[in-house]
Design an enzyme around this catalytic site. Sequence first.
Site, PDB file in Angstrom:
ATOM      1  N   HIS A  56       0.840  -1.205   0.000  1.00 53.29           N
ATOM      2  CA  HIS A  56       0.000   0.000   0.000  1.00 53.29           C
ATOM      3  C   HIS A  56       0.873   1.253   0.000  1.00 53.29           C
ATOM      4  CE1 HIS A  56      -3.616   2.348   1.523  1.00 53.29           C
ATOM      5  NE2 HIS A  56      -2.613   3.167   1.799  1.00 53.29           N
ATOM      6  N   GLU A  57       1.833   1.305   0.926  1.00 49.62           N
ATOM      7  CA  GLU A  57       2.697   2.477   1.029  1.00 49.62           C
ATOM      8  C   GLU A  57       3.642   2.571  -0.169  1.00 49.62           C
ATOM      9  OE1 GLU A  57       1.843   4.525   3.046  1.00 49.62           O
ATOM     10  OE2 GLU A  57       0.894   3.493   4.708  1.00 49.62           O
ATOM     11  N   HIS A  80       1.876   4.265  -3.046  1.00 47.98           N
ATOM     12  CA  HIS A  80       1.899   5.728  -2.905  1.00 47.98           C
ATOM     13  C   HIS A  80       3.247   6.282  -3.357  1.00 47.98           C
ATOM     14  CE1 HIS A  80      -1.894   6.318  -0.915  1.00 47.98           C
ATOM     15  NE2 HIS A  80      -1.588   5.596   0.145  1.00 47.98           N
TER      16      HIS A  80
END
Length: 267
Positions: free
Chosen positions: A58-59, A62
């Site tokens: 997820h990170e 980003h």
Amino acid sequence: MATAASPRSDRRVSPVFLGIAAVMAVTGWAVWTGFSADLGLAVFLFVTSGWIVSLCLHEYAHARTALHGGDLTIGAKGYLTLNPLKYTHALLSVVLPVVFVVLGGIGLPGGAVFIERHRIQGRWKHSLISAAGPLTNVLFALVCTAPFWLGALDGVPVGFRFALAFLALLQVTAAILNFLPVPGLDGYGVVEPWLSHRVRRQIEPFAPFGLLAVFVFLFIPEVNQAFFGAVDALLRGLGVSDVETFCGQELYRFWQTEDICGQLAAA
């Protein structure tokens, strides 16, 4: 030869992440084969490590999107190594989300990587950077539920099916919560570039409390029921039954008394 500051080293996958992924693989094998004497413990380790892997991805999503959007400082911060210890808020990004899973079976989103937004031009790029994280949870949920919606469950052990169902539930809850247009969450980051400067200034002071507000609202019975009703409906659409997600969560809580779910998985 690559140096410590070279792009190659900045993007080399961290041994920490590889270790977590290895735990996920080994415990997933233990759940599948029934190798572990304590199935619940194996499910706990498999789902928890899988959840941390999804948080790292997820990170990373980003960060990778921000890199292509124009923030060239991302690599130097270590965000492209998938190392959860490199996050600006490791406690919020990893520890608290795991605690929420253990205590409530909710995939609450965590903190984010630090992106130098002034380096990025264009509202669409800003929105895409914010959306990249929860879209990763959506993709992870599709992978977890693939055996269900593809009708490929023949030969899949019941315990592993339950574990996948619960891991999928966490991904769906994380995606839905992250896409909420609440200050401090990714959903707000998607819409924020399209708001006027005045509105953004008025909302900015509330950003640190967005996640806390969501957590509090989920304790309201009506809100909790509506939220998990939507989650269950989505999972049913993907072929995952309420019984499978329930039993997955029951097995995950291995410290509780053995129940019918454990008996089904062991059969």
